[in-house]
Design an enzyme around this catalytic site. Structure first.
Site, PDB file in Angstrom:
ATOM      1  N   PHE A  31      33.437 -25.711  53.237  1.00 17.65           N
ATOM      2  CA  PHE A  31      33.512 -25.928  51.792  1.00 17.65           C
ATOM      3  C   PHE A  31      33.765 -27.413  51.524  1.00 17.65           C
ATOM      4  O   PHE A  31      34.612 -28.028  52.176  1.00 17.65           O
ATOM      5  CB  PHE A  31      34.648 -25.073  51.224  1.00 17.65           C
ATOM      6  CG  PHE A  31      34.661 -24.991  49.731  1.00 17.65           C
ATOM      7  CD1 PHE A  31      33.863 -24.073  49.065  1.00 17.65           C
ATOM      8  CD2 PHE A  31      35.456 -25.839  48.977  1.00 17.65           C
ATOM      9  CE1 PHE A  31      33.878 -23.984  47.683  1.00 17.65           C
ATOM     10  CE2 PHE A  31      35.471 -25.755  47.593  1.00 17.65           C
ATOM     11  CZ  PHE A  31      34.682 -24.828  46.946  1.00 17.65           C
ATOM     12  N   ASP A  76      41.409 -22.250  56.743  1.00 19.34           N
ATOM     13  CA  ASP A  76      41.299 -22.024  55.301  1.00 19.34           C
ATOM     14  C   ASP A  76      40.893 -20.562  55.091  1.00 19.34           C
ATOM     15  O   ASP A  76      39.841 -20.133  55.572  1.00 19.34           O
ATOM     16  CB  ASP A  76      40.261 -22.979  54.698  1.00 19.34           C
ATOM     17  CG  ASP A  76      40.221 -22.896  53.177  1.00 19.34           C
ATOM     18  OD1 ASP A  76      40.524 -21.813  52.625  1.00 19.34           O
ATOM     19  OD2 ASP A  76      39.865 -23.908  52.546  1.00 19.34           O
ATOM     20  N   ARG A  81      24.454 -15.167  46.010  1.00 20.59           N
ATOM     21  CA  ARG A  81      25.686 -14.681  46.617  1.00 20.59           C
ATOM     22  C   ARG A  81      26.245 -13.488  45.846  1.00 20.59           C
ATOM     23  O   ARG A  81      26.369 -13.539  44.626  1.00 20.59           O
ATOM     24  CB  ARG A  81      26.696 -15.832  46.553  1.00 20.59           C
ATOM     25  CG  ARG A  81      27.596 -15.972  47.727  1.00 20.59           C
ATOM     26  CD  ARG A  81      28.356 -17.271  47.665  1.00 20.59           C
ATOM     27  NE  ARG A  81      29.123 -17.443  46.438  1.00 20.59           N
ATOM     28  CZ  ARG A  81      30.355 -17.969  46.377  1.00 20.59           C
ATOM     29  NH1 ARG A  81      30.945 -18.384  47.484  1.00 20.59           N
ATOM     30  NH2 ARG A  81      30.975 -18.117  45.235  1.00 20.59           N
ATOM     31  N   TYR A 110      42.922 -17.278  43.316  1.00 21.18           N
ATOM     32  CA  TYR A 110      42.091 -16.762  42.211  1.00 21.18           C
ATOM     33  C   TYR A 110      40.858 -15.997  42.677  1.00 21.18           C
ATOM     34  O   TYR A 110      40.095 -15.509  41.863  1.00 21.18           O
ATOM     35  CB  TYR A 110      41.683 -17.888  41.248  1.00 21.18           C
ATOM     36  CG  TYR A 110      41.056 -19.104  41.890  1.00 21.18           C
ATOM     37  CD1 TYR A 110      39.725 -19.100  42.272  1.00 21.18           C
ATOM     38  CD2 TYR A 110      41.794 -20.260  42.092  1.00 21.18           C
ATOM     39  CE1 TYR A 110      39.157 -20.217  42.858  1.00 21.18           C
ATOM     40  CE2 TYR A 110      41.236 -21.385  42.675  1.00 21.18           C
ATOM     41  CZ  TYR A 110      39.914 -21.357  43.062  1.00 21.18           C
ATOM     42  OH  TYR A 110      39.365 -22.465  43.655  1.00 21.18           O
ATOM     43  N   LYS A 111      40.646 -15.904  43.995  1.00 20.04           N
ATOM     44  CA  LYS A 111      39.481 -15.161  44.495  1.00 20.04           C
ATOM     45  C   LYS A 111      39.910 -13.715  44.746  1.00 20.04           C
ATOM     46  O   LYS A 111      40.149 -12.981  43.803  1.00 20.04           O
ATOM     47  CB  LYS A 111      38.926 -15.858  45.732  1.00 20.04           C
ATOM     48  CG  LYS A 111      38.323 -17.229  45.372  1.00 20.04           C
ATOM     49  CD  LYS A 111      37.912 -18.060  46.558  1.00 20.04           C
ATOM     50  CE  LYS A 111      37.306 -19.382  46.064  1.00 20.04           C
ATOM     51  NZ  LYS A 111      37.313 -20.413  47.114  1.00 20.04           N
TER      52      LYS A 111
HETATM   53  C1  LIG Z   1      37.356 -21.737  46.736  1.00 23.20           C
HETATM   54  C2  LIG Z   1      37.668 -22.614  47.906  1.00 23.20           C
HETATM   55  C3  LIG Z   1      38.535 -23.692  47.778  1.00 23.20           C
HETATM   56  C4  LIG Z   1      39.075 -24.040  46.424  1.00 23.20           C
HETATM   57  O1  LIG Z   1      39.942 -25.098  46.418  1.00 23.20           O
HETATM   58  P1  LIG Z   1      40.693 -25.475  45.061  1.00 23.20           P
HETATM   59  O2  LIG Z   1      41.618 -26.536  45.455  1.00 23.20           O
HETATM   60  O3  LIG Z   1      41.325 -24.227  44.538  1.00 23.20           O
HETATM   61  O4  LIG Z   1      39.670 -25.927  44.084  1.00 23.20           O
HETATM   62  C5  LIG Z   1      38.848 -24.419  48.909  1.00 23.20           C
HETATM   63  N1  LIG Z   1      38.315 -24.115  50.104  1.00 23.20           N
HETATM   64  C6  LIG Z   1      37.459 -23.076  50.260  1.00 23.20           C
HETATM   65  C7  LIG Z   1      36.908 -22.749  51.587  1.00 23.20           C
HETATM   66  C8  LIG Z   1      37.097 -22.310  49.157  1.00 23.20           C
HETATM   67  O5  LIG Z   1      36.240 -21.304  49.299  1.00 23.20           O
END
Ligand SMILES: *Cc1c(COP(=O)(O)O)cnc(C)c1O
Length: 430
Positions: A133, A203, A389, A228-229
């Site tokens: 990401f 992560d 997705r 939030y996911k």
């Molecule tokens: C959604 C996601 C994030 C989000 O990071 P934020 O700091 O909340 O914006 C980070 N890493 C991964 C792998 C994600 O899927």
């Protein structure tokens, strides 16, 4: 091996036999909507509005500053952390709910690099994947610059082990890839990293609440994840951080703020890190957001009497399997390719499809029909395909939702409906 022809009745029968089906009643999902984006923003738990209202009207409105003590505000990051810990297979007192995933990653990766710099200054490489990401890569680039380290990005999961060596400081991976849904073998890769002398940072943005985890047993040293996911904490919900207890008290984290101090209300000028994971707090906790996150995490813990994450995982795999097979049977000849792994052991909780063109418009046409997925743009230069997705969330996704979503997809493709100009316009958030 070919699967027998799938039908909507088959999907309905799976729902009827599903012991987790009652968990859906915990959520407020708009009537008629098929929501397959819980991997980007989880749905609203029914308990959340009343709880937030209570925090605002009673605890804040009436209790005012006294609520820091009387309403348990001060301990909320640890309390929500303890609830999340149950989903991560780690102990109470090992997780804090705080800040964003990006910030928490900054904290733990900085500590991991500093630990290595003390013990093994020749270790100057952060190993990760080019498909990680972007925020993870940006944070890693920033810290690599500060520490005089470099980032080594592999092109495919099979190259990770060979990229580890005597110069590696940290293996930084996202457990489930956000684009492809591919799930790493945490135990095997952590063992490989440790054998090479590297620390591991995982992560869990697409894992926590989606797949069973046992961080300690699987060799994670540091982990961060998203609220939030799959945790249903609401837009911009606080994230979380976990550090292996043996390492948690080794270093101060770089954003050493007063809430992570051993005695915040001593107001002393010198920093003294709090015990263990509590030092990973920085500033004043966002109480309203944490209260909403707690409601979200409770929706997952409600599955514990029904088999918990193991049962949710079984359903998730059955849902993604049905999705993949239904696409292959019913949408054949329309240029779709399955990108998410077929192998259960390698698949997270989403189905990803690619198509040479029209991916964005197809997703828009589905959204217009009340089927919410999302689109992740590829990069032709590096041969990364566009991705359609579809996240499944076994707490509330039904088998019949999967069936109906694929049926809408078939109709959109068969009628060429996605070619309509109104589906081509790009919004700011995809
Ligand atoms: C959604 C996601 C994030 C989000 O990071 P934020 O700091 O909340 O914006 C980070 N890493 C991964 C792998 C994600 O899927």
């Amino acid at each position: 091996m070919t699967t027998p022809e799938l039908t909507r009745e088959h999907a309905r029968a799976l729902d009827e036999a599903d012991p987790l089906a009652p968990l859906r009643a915990q959520f407020d999902i708009p009537e008629g909507l098929i929501y397959l984006d819980g991997n980007s923003l989880g749905v609203l738990p029914r308990a959340t509005p009343a709880r937030v209202q209570q925090v605002v009207a009673q605890e804040w409105g009436q209790g005012l500053i006294g609520s820091w003590n009387t309403a348990g505000w001060m301990t909320l990051p640890a309390r929500v952390g303890d609830a999340i810990a149950r989903l991560l297979g780690v102990g109470a007192g090992e997780v804090v709910a705080t800040d964003s995933t990006s910030l928490n990653l900054y904290k733990v990766l900085d500590v991991a690099l500093r630990l290595q710099r003390h013990d093994a200054p020749q270790r100057r490489v952060i190993v990760s994947e080019r498909s990680n990401f972007p925020t993870d890569l940006y944070i890693a680039q920033s810290l690599a610059g500060q520490h005089g380290c470099s980032l080594r990005l592999v092109e495919s999961p099979g190259q990770i082990e060979a990229a580890l060596g005597p110069d590696s400081a940290v293996l930084l991976l996202t457990h489930v890839n956000y684009r492809t849904g591919r799930l790493h073998d945490m135990a095997a890769l952590s063992a490989a990293a440790h054998a090479a002398g590297a620390l591991t940072v995982w992560d869990l943005a697409h894992s926590a609440g989606a797949v069973p985890l046992q961080l300690q047993a699987d060799g994670a040293d540091f982990a961060v994840g998203c609220g939030y996911k799959y945790l249903n904490g609401g837009p911009g919900a606080p994230a979380f951080a976990w550090v292996r207890p043996e390492l948690a008290s080794h270093e101060a984290q770089p954003l050493a703020g007063w809430i992570g101090h051993a005695r915040p209300f001593a107001f002393v000028p010198g920093y003294e890190a709090g015990r263990g994971i509590t030092r990973y707090l920085s500033g004043t906790p966002p109480i309203i957001a944490l209260a909403a996150l707690e409601c979200g995490v409770q929706t997952l813990l409600a599955a514990e009497p029904l088999g918990g994450m193991a049962a949710l995982r079984r359903k998730s795999l059955a849902l993604t399997r049905l999705f993949s097979e239904a696409v292959e049977q019913r949408c054949a000849g329309h240029g779709l390719a399955l990108v998410s792994p077929r192998d259960d052991a390698l698949r997270g909780s989403q189905v990803c499809l690619s198509r040479a063109d029209g991916g964005y418009a197809i997703v828009q046409a589905l959204i217009a029909r009340g089927v919410i997925g999302d689109f992740r743009a590829g990069d032709a230069e590096s041969q990364v395909p566009d991705i359609l997705r579809f996240g499944v969330t076994p707490l509330y996704t039904r088998f019949v939702d999967v069936w109906d979503a694929v049926e809408h997809l078939r109709q959109v493709l068969e009628a060429g409906q996605w070619r309509d100009p109104r589906f081509q316009q790009q919004a700011a958030v995809t």
